[in-house]
Scaffold this active site. Structure first.
Site, PDB file in Angstrom:
ATOM      1  N   GLU A 178      73.537  29.844  45.491  1.00 57.32           N
ATOM      2  CA  GLU A 178      72.107  30.099  45.702  1.00 57.32           C
ATOM      3  C   GLU A 178      71.596  29.504  47.005  1.00 57.32           C
ATOM      4  OE1 GLU A 178      70.805  28.117  42.041  1.00 57.32           O
ATOM      5  OE2 GLU A 178      69.446  26.961  43.287  1.00 57.32           O
ATOM      6  N   CYS A 186      67.223  26.207  52.484  1.00 63.18           N
ATOM      7  CA  CYS A 186      68.059  25.214  51.803  1.00 63.18           C
ATOM      8  C   CYS A 186      69.397  25.868  51.485  1.00 63.18           C
ATOM      9  CB  CYS A 186      67.345  24.756  50.533  1.00 63.18           C
ATOM     10  SG  CYS A 186      68.287  23.587  49.553  1.00 63.18           S
ATOM     11  N   CYS A 220      79.600  21.030  41.948  1.00 68.94           N
ATOM     12  CA  CYS A 220      79.633  19.727  42.625  1.00 68.94           C
ATOM     13  C   CYS A 220      80.357  18.733  41.731  1.00 68.94           C
ATOM     14  CB  CYS A 220      78.213  19.233  42.901  1.00 68.94           C
ATOM     15  SG  CYS A 220      78.175  17.661  43.784  1.00 68.94           S
ATOM     16  N   CYS A 261      75.992  13.821  39.269  1.00 69.60           N
ATOM     17  CA  CYS A 261      74.835  12.962  38.986  1.00 69.60           C
ATOM     18  C   CYS A 261      74.216  13.382  37.651  1.00 69.60           C
ATOM     19  CB  CYS A 261      73.808  13.076  40.106  1.00 69.60           C
ATOM     20  SG  CYS A 261      74.502  12.626  41.694  1.00 69.60           S
ATOM     21  N   CYS A 282      71.248  16.168  37.514  1.00 72.06           N
ATOM     22  CA  CYS A 282      71.272  17.339  38.399  1.00 72.06           C
ATOM     23  C   CYS A 282      71.927  18.549  37.740  1.00 72.06           C
ATOM     24  CB  CYS A 282      72.037  16.970  39.668  1.00 72.06           C
ATOM     25  SG  CYS A 282      72.322  18.356  40.770  1.00 72.06           S
ATOM     26  N   CYS A 334      67.329  22.591  42.910  1.00 70.00           N
ATOM     27  CA  CYS A 334      68.669  22.988  43.313  1.00 70.00           C
ATOM     28  C   CYS A 334      69.557  23.243  42.104  1.00 70.00           C
ATOM     29  CB  CYS A 334      69.286  21.881  44.149  1.00 70.00           C
ATOM     30  SG  CYS A 334      68.360  21.613  45.634  1.00 70.00           S
TER      31      CYS A 334
HETATM   32  N1  SAH Z   1      74.597  16.488  47.104  1.00 75.19           N
HETATM   33  C1  SAH Z   1      73.612  16.134  48.046  1.00 75.19           C
HETATM   34  C2  SAH Z   1      72.769  17.302  48.500  1.00 75.19           C
HETATM   35  C3  SAH Z   1      72.341  18.272  47.433  1.00 75.19           C
HETATM   36  S1  SAH Z   1      71.211  17.663  46.218  1.00 75.19           S
HETATM   37  C4  SAH Z   1      72.751  15.016  47.522  1.00 75.19           C
HETATM   38  O1  SAH Z   1      72.861  14.687  46.351  1.00 75.19           O
HETATM   39  O2  SAH Z   1      71.997  14.444  48.304  1.00 75.19           O
HETATM   40  C5  SAH Z   1      69.712  17.563  47.156  1.00 75.19           C
HETATM   41  C6  SAH Z   1      68.646  16.663  46.557  1.00 75.19           C
HETATM   42  O3  SAH Z   1      68.110  17.255  45.367  1.00 75.19           O
HETATM   43  C7  SAH Z   1      69.176  15.300  46.169  1.00 75.19           C
HETATM   44  O4  SAH Z   1      68.332  14.275  46.610  1.00 75.19           O
HETATM   45  C8  SAH Z   1      69.194  15.406  44.664  1.00 75.19           C
HETATM   46  O5  SAH Z   1      69.161  14.138  44.094  1.00 75.19           O
HETATM   47  C9  SAH Z   1      67.971  16.255  44.391  1.00 75.19           C
HETATM   48  N2  SAH Z   1      67.939  16.827  43.034  1.00 75.19           N
HETATM   49  C10 SAH Z   1      68.970  17.208  42.264  1.00 75.19           C
HETATM   50  N3  SAH Z   1      68.533  17.648  41.070  1.00 75.19           N
HETATM   51  C11 SAH Z   1      67.184  17.564  41.085  1.00 75.19           C
HETATM   52  C12 SAH Z   1      66.148  17.861  40.134  1.00 75.19           C
HETATM   53  N4  SAH Z   1      66.438  18.379  38.951  1.00 75.19           N
HETATM   54  N5  SAH Z   1      64.872  17.629  40.494  1.00 75.19           N
HETATM   55  C13 SAH Z   1      64.566  17.121  41.714  1.00 75.19           C
HETATM   56  N6  SAH Z   1      65.501  16.837  42.651  1.00 75.19           N
HETATM   57  C14 SAH Z   1      66.788  17.036  42.334  1.00 75.19           C
HETATM   58 FE1  SF4 Z   2      76.017  16.870  43.505  1.00 74.48          FE
HETATM   59 FE2  SF4 Z   2      73.633  17.220  42.394  1.00 74.48          FE
HETATM   60 FE3  SF4 Z   2      74.555  14.770  42.728  1.00 74.48          FE
HETATM   61 FE4  SF4 Z   2      73.801  16.197  44.893  1.00 74.48          FE
HETATM   62  S1  SF4 Z   2      72.500  15.508  43.223  1.00 74.48           S
HETATM   63  S2  SF4 Z   2      75.674  14.989  44.635  1.00 74.48           S
HETATM   64  S3  SF4 Z   2      74.412  18.255  44.227  1.00 74.48           S
HETATM   65  S4  SF4 Z   2      75.468  16.346  41.395  1.00 74.48           S
END
Ligand code: SAH
Ligand code: SF4
Length: 362
Positions: free
Chosen positions: A91, A104, A111, A115, A118, A339
């Site tokens: 996406e 974006c 991934c 986390c 996420c 995301c």
């Molecule tokens: N993997 C990288 C880049 C992609 S995620 C990273 O983690 O930085 C980009 C941002 O979106 C990160 O700061 C992540 O913590 C945030 N993010 C992920 N899931 C989210 C959610 N459900 N609501 C708000 N931000 C979120």
């Molecule tokens: Fe991966 Fe989501 Fe963590 Fe970014 S926030 S590193 S996309 S699991």
């Protein structure tokens, strides 16, 4: 499967053509057709000779991504789902801000960082994207804008879609060089931001690149105990490994860094954490700011968005302690703009459909 022509940096294409007996200027012509005139077929490159076009057609394709879904939000945010050549779906999101149009991009299919809050982390990484597949996301969005005929241009890029860009380091760097090149889209390095979950080794490496691209660090917690709980990557790179990498980056580049902090209700949004965060960032506050991000709830996770008062209180505490801080404005909340959310829904739908089909067949 043929390679995407967008995989190649300008220098790589120049070398590739010259090795096959073509003149150096052909690479400039081809790039002009790709990035400025933005054709979708090699045969449209009118000033390039037939031989060269044939060679390109035999070895490369211009469009490897196929648009599956395009959702437009009331605020102008557009979310795209693209199918890759191997059937995987990714996406891409276009957001409209007062300062321009920002895209974006996704860097991996799924991934592995996983986390706990996420949507992307729910789907294990199946592979890295090539540099061309990342570039093509920008090109597809630009083509969609071109089709509208209003002269809109993608002006900003955030590498904040699905995936960990520093876990796909080389392809991400090639992508950055390609979109930044004066001969191509010429998107200014200062208008590009890469976000990482904190792979310290690559932060050192990134600091040493000859690129002026901005860095954002997904911090989300001011101490190891809490950070490890919500981001398991903190075990491999705890704060005493991560912060020295950030200090090195700041010293080397003298550029401002963004600390992203998702506000999770009753998890990391108390005054105590705000004070700890202020302390953690104290020695670098002249070169940093904190982005407080309202959490976008994900179906399969139990986290909730912080109350407005908690976000404002956190903001005040940081400000009082001299930390630059903004509360991120949200775009496209009506279309799953967080995301990975649209993709994870689509993947689930596809799985369900497959299961239903299998059931019906039995
Ligand atoms: N993997 C990288 C880049 C992609 S995620 C990273 O983690 O930085 C980009 C941002 O979106 C990160 O700061 C992540 O913590 C945030 N993010 C992920 N899931 C989210 C959610 N459900 N609501 C708000 N931000 C979120
Ligand atoms: Fe991966 Fe989501 Fe963590 Fe970014 S926030 S590193 S996309 S699991």
């Amino acid at each position: 499967m043929k390679q995407s022509i967008y995989d190649l940096t300008f220098d790589q294409l120049t070398d590739w053509l010259m090795e096959r007996g073509h003149k150096k200027f052909r690479a400039s012509q081809v790039w002009d057709w790709l990035y400025n005139k933005r054709v979708k077929e090699f045969s449209e490159m009118h000033n390039v000779n037939k031989e060269c076009i044939q060679l390109l057609e035999e070895n490369f394709v211009i469009q490897t991504l196929k648009q599956e879904v395009k959702q437009e939000s009331a605020d102008g945010t557009i979310k795209f789902l693209f199918k890759l050549q191997d059937g995987n779906v990714i996406e891409t999101v276009l957001m409209r801000f007062h300062y321009g149009l920002s895209v974006c991009v996704t860097t991996q299919v799924g991934c592995n960082i996983g986390c706990s809050f996420c949507a992307s982390g729910l789907l294990k990484k199946s592979r890295d994207l090539t540099s061309g597949e990342i570039v093509e996301q920008i090109m597809n969005v630009q083509h969609a804008l071109d089709d509208k005929g209003q002269g809109d241009r993608v002006s900003h890029i955030v590498v904040m879609g699905i995936g960990e860009p520093f876990d796909n380091y080389d392809n991400t760097m090639d992508f950055l060089r390609i979109v930044n090149s004066q001969k191509g889209l010429a998107i200014g390095a200062r208008k590009i931001t890469v976000s990482t979950s904190g792979l310290a080794d690559q932060i050192y490496q990134f600091a040493d690149e000859d690129l002026q691209v901005n860095l954002a660090l997904s911090l989300h917690a001011p101490n190891d105990e809490l950070r490890t709980r919500i981001m398991k990557i903190n075990k491999a790179y705890p704060l005493d490994k991560l912060m020295p990498a950030i200090d090195y980056y700041l010293e080397k580049t003298n550029r401002r860094i963004t600390f992203e902090y998702i506000m999770l209700r009753d998890v990391n949004d108390h005054k105590e954490e705000a004070e700890q965060l202020a302390k953690l960032l104290k020695n670098k506050r002249h070169l940093s700011y904190v982005n407080l991000i309202p959490y976008n709830p994900v179906d399969d996770h139990s986290y909730q968005r912080s109350e407005k008062e908690a976000i404002l209180g956190f903001y005040d505490t940081l400000k009082k302690n001299g930390i630059n801080c903004v509360i991120r404005h949200e775009n496209g909340t009506d279309i799953d703009a967080a995301c990975g959310q649209l993709r994870s829904k689509q993947v689930k739908k596809d799985k369900k459909r497959k299961q239903q089909k299998e059931k019906a067949a039995n």
